[in-house]
Design a protein around this motif. Structure first.
Motif, mmCIF file in Angstrom:
data_model
loop_
_atom_site.group_PDB
_atom_site.id
_atom_site.type_symbol
_atom_site.label_atom_id
_atom_site.label_comp_id
_atom_site.label_asym_id
_atom_site.label_seq_id
_atom_site.Cartn_x
_atom_site.Cartn_y
_atom_site.Cartn_z
ATOM 1 N N GLU A 1 0.712 -1.264 -0.148
ATOM 2 C CA GLU A 1 0.025 -0.143 0.017
ATOM 3 C C GLU A 1 0.866 1.289 0.121
ATOM 4 O OE1 GLU A 1 -3.334 0.125 -0.360
ATOM 5 O OE2 GLU A 1 -3.601 -1.988 -0.477
ATOM 6 N N LEU A 2 1.939 1.276 0.735
ATOM 7 C CA LEU A 2 3.013 2.440 0.564
ATOM 8 C C LEU A 2 3.735 2.587 -0.616
ATOM 9 C CD1 LEU A 2 3.881 2.521 4.620
ATOM 10 C CD2 LEU A 2 2.388 3.998 3.364
ATOM 11 N N ARG A 3 4.056 1.125 -1.206
ATOM 12 C CA ARG A 3 4.843 1.434 -2.450
ATOM 13 C C ARG A 3 4.109 1.941 -3.453
ATOM 14 N NH1 ARG A 3 6.392 -4.243 -4.877
ATOM 15 N NH2 ARG A 3 4.091 -4.081 -5.228
ATOM 16 N N THR A 4 2.821 2.089 -3.686
ATOM 17 C CA THR A 4 2.091 2.681 -4.699
ATOM 18 C C THR A 4 2.103 4.098 -4.739
ATOM 19 O OG1 THR A 4 0.345 0.861 -4.882
ATOM 20 C CG2 THR A 4 -0.164 2.803 -5.975
ATOM 21 N N PRO A 5 1.761 4.721 -3.460
ATOM 22 C CA PRO A 5 1.973 6.306 -3.730
ATOM 23 C C PRO A 5 3.221 6.851 -3.697
ATOM 24 C CG PRO A 5 1.403 5.588 -1.455
ATOM 25 C CD PRO A 5 1.094 4.413 -2.531
ATOM 26 N N LEU A 6 4.416 6.082 -3.161
ATOM 27 C CA LEU A 6 5.752 6.429 -3.210
ATOM 28 C C LEU A 6 6.418 6.274 -4.603
ATOM 29 C CD1 LEU A 6 7.366 4.694 0.121
ATOM 30 C CD2 LEU A 6 7.246 7.091 -0.564
ATOM 31 N N LEU B 1 1.130 16.395 -3.241
ATOM 32 C CA LEU B 1 0.386 16.341 -2.016
ATOM 33 C C LEU B 1 -0.666 15.728 -1.672
ATOM 34 C CD1 LEU B 1 0.323 18.333 0.422
ATOM 35 C CD2 LEU B 1 -1.392 20.068 -0.889
ATOM 36 N N ASP B 2 -1.518 15.189 -2.908
ATOM 37 C CA ASP B 2 -2.627 14.256 -2.623
ATOM 38 C C ASP B 2 -1.844 13.018 -2.070
ATOM 39 O OD1 ASP B 2 -4.594 15.981 -3.111
ATOM 40 O OD2 ASP B 2 -4.730 15.688 -5.377
ATOM 41 N N ASP B 3 -1.081 12.542 -2.680
ATOM 42 C CA ASP B 3 -0.181 11.374 -2.315
ATOM 43 C C ASP B 3 0.209 11.257 -0.942
ATOM 44 O OD1 ASP B 3 -0.758 9.735 -4.549
ATOM 45 O OD2 ASP B 3 0.895 10.386 -5.706
ATOM 46 N N CYS B 4 0.846 12.342 -0.649
ATOM 47 C CA CYS B 4 1.380 12.535 0.786
ATOM 48 C C CYS B 4 0.238 12.442 1.790
ATOM 49 C CB CYS B 4 2.085 13.840 1.061
ATOM 50 S SG CYS B 4 3.838 13.977 -0.085
ATOM 51 N N LYS B 5 -0.942 13.140 1.518
ATOM 52 C CA LYS B 5 -2.015 13.243 2.581
ATOM 53 C C LYS B 5 -2.498 11.632 2.561
ATOM 54 C CE LYS B 5 -3.757 18.023 1.717
ATOM 55 N NZ LYS B 5 -4.983 18.748 1.224
ATOM 56 N N ARG B 6 -2.591 11.039 1.519
ATOM 57 C CA ARG B 6 -3.063 9.653 1.701
ATOM 58 C C ARG B 6 -2.148 8.795 2.527
ATOM 59 N NH1 ARG B 6 -2.436 5.031 -1.455
ATOM 60 N NH2 ARG B 6 -3.998 3.513 -1.266
ATOM 61 N N MET B 7 -0.974 9.045 2.331
ATOM 62 C CA MET B 7 0.057 8.387 3.154
ATOM 63 C C MET B 7 0.063 8.657 4.476
ATOM 64 S SD MET B 7 3.404 7.455 0.812
ATOM 65 C CE MET B 7 3.848 9.177 0.211
ATOM 66 N N ALA B 8 -0.218 9.905 4.795
ATOM 67 C CA ALA B 8 -0.277 10.255 6.056
ATOM 68 C C ALA B 8 -1.558 9.595 7.012
ATOM 69 C CB ALA B 8 -0.310 11.841 6.111
ATOM 70 N N ARG B 9 -2.767 9.728 6.101
ATOM 71 C CA ARG B 9 -3.840 9.215 6.698
ATOM 72 C C ARG B 9 -3.869 7.496 6.784
ATOM 73 N NH1 ARG B 9 -6.736 10.953 2.807
ATOM 74 N NH2 ARG B 9 -7.232 9.044 1.439
ATOM 75 N N MET B 10 -3.086 6.817 6.030
ATOM 76 C CA MET B 10 -2.816 5.371 6.025
ATOM 77 C C MET B 10 -1.975 5.185 7.370
ATOM 78 S SD MET B 10 -1.438 2.850 3.520
ATOM 79 C CE MET B 10 -1.884 3.317 2.193
ATOM 80 N N ILE B 11 -0.880 6.167 7.725
ATOM 81 C CA ILE B 11 -0.028 5.824 8.422
ATOM 82 C C ILE B 11 -0.788 6.163 10.215
ATOM 83 C CG2 ILE B 11 2.101 6.808 10.049
ATOM 84 C CD1 ILE B 11 3.045 7.149 7.081
ATOM 85 N N ASP B 12 -1.500 7.164 10.121
ATOM 86 C CA ASP B 12 -2.431 7.479 11.279
ATOM 87 C C ASP B 12 -3.222 6.335 11.570
ATOM 88 O OD1 ASP B 12 -1.225 9.752 11.629
ATOM 89 O OD2 ASP B 12 -2.789 11.024 10.508
ATOM 90 N N ASP B 13 -3.945 5.942 10.577
ATOM 91 C CA ASP B 13 -4.881 4.550 10.842
ATOM 92 C C ASP B 13 -4.350 3.435 11.129
ATOM 93 O OD1 ASP B 13 -7.004 6.234 9.726
ATOM 94 O OD2 ASP B 13 -7.124 5.214 7.940
ATOM 95 N N MET B 14 -3.022 3.220 10.776
ATOM 96 C CA MET B 14 -2.428 1.917 11.126
ATOM 97 C C MET B 14 -1.838 2.120 12.575
ATOM 98 S SD MET B 14 -0.181 0.881 7.941
ATOM 99 C CE MET B 14 0.901 2.289 7.664
ATOM 100 N N LEU B 15 -1.283 3.316 13.006
ATOM 101 C CA LEU B 15 -0.986 3.603 14.396
ATOM 102 C C LEU B 15 -2.087 3.378 15.260
ATOM 103 C CD1 LEU B 15 1.481 6.759 13.935
ATOM 104 C CD2 LEU B 15 1.961 4.554 14.634
ATOM 105 N N PHE B 16 -3.454 3.899 15.043
ATOM 106 C CA PHE B 16 -4.415 3.733 15.696
ATOM 107 C C PHE B 16 -4.621 2.313 15.943
ATOM 108 C CE2 PHE B 16 -9.257 3.066 16.411
ATOM 109 C CZ PHE B 16 -9.244 3.565 17.476
#
Length: 241
Positions: free
Chosen positions: A27-32, A60-75
């Protein structure tokens, strides 16, 4: 038999952890990859400021998506390890739903979708977590509801439980997908949900929040029928002396 059962549970937990690690990498490889490709293309030759600006917005859109994914995974990681303790305060479910209706009203109107709420009840829990769970279910319902139809929420009070059902008349979900809908990164249509900005973690977070509240998250659906996601909260009665 007990030892074999323990080994089976350990094997299942190991497989889930391995799959989760592989899913995170994928999931992280695609936006990167998108970020690197877009940047390399733009840097390949001189361009005007408008081209650079468009690339920055896309990045910026890809960065926001990765940030949202990381926040969700941390939760989810904190919830799995008992690092989150939900508050126990009265939460009026109908009030929280009405707040979300106001937030999603513009999106629903643009798609020609009506929002309806039936019933009211209160539970004890963490208002921010429950708001997040309800938001995930409502946004998911709006994503799959056809234009001109209605997303309905039903709140029912029973002697020993409170239930909230989110119903949308979409295309329905085939039976083989139902057991996995609350798994992390599980998508029925991977390309479609990814293009719509879904991280594949929304329903997993709903399930985790309900577990923290000693409740459950359930789904009922079949092709051509109504899809219903339900949150069931236990009602504790004070002991009488």
């Amino acid at each position: 038999a007990s030892f074999n059962a323990m080994l089976a549970r350990l094997d299942d937990a190991f497989m889930r952890l391995s799959n989760f690690s592989a899913d995170i990498a994928h999931e992280l490889r695609t936006p990167l990859s998108n970020l690197m490709t877009q940047t390399e293309v733009v840097l390949a030759q001189p361009r005007d400021s408008e081209a650079y600006q468009e690339t920055l917005y896309a990045n910026l859109d890809d960065c926001k998506r990765m940030a949202r994914m990381i926040d969700d995974m941390l939760f989810l990681a904190k919830a799995d390890n008992g690092l989150i303790v939900p508050e126990q305060q009265p939460v009026a479910l109908d009030v929280e739903v009405e707040k979300l209706f106001e937030y999603y009203r513009l999106l629903a109107d643009e798609r020609g979708i009506s929002l309806q709420l039936h019933g009211h009840a209160a539970v004890r829990g963490d208002v921010l977590m429950l708001h997040r769970a309800l938001s995930n279910l409502l946004s998911n319902a709006l994503r799959h509801c056809p234009s001109g139809k209605t997303v309905s929420l039903f709140i029912e009070q029973a002697p020993n439980e409170v239930s909230l059902r989110v119903s949308n008349p979409g295309a329905g979900i085939e039976a083989q997908h139902l057991p996995y809908l609350f798994d992390r990164f599980y998508r029925i249509d991977s390309s479609r949900t990814r293009s719509q900005g879904s991280t594949g973690l929304g329903l997993a977070i709903v399930h985790s929040i309900m577990t923290l509240h000693q409740g459950s998250a359930q789904v009922q659906s079949r092709p051509g029928a109504m899809t219903i996601f339900s949150l069931v909260f236990p009602v504790t009665h004070p002991e009488r002396h």
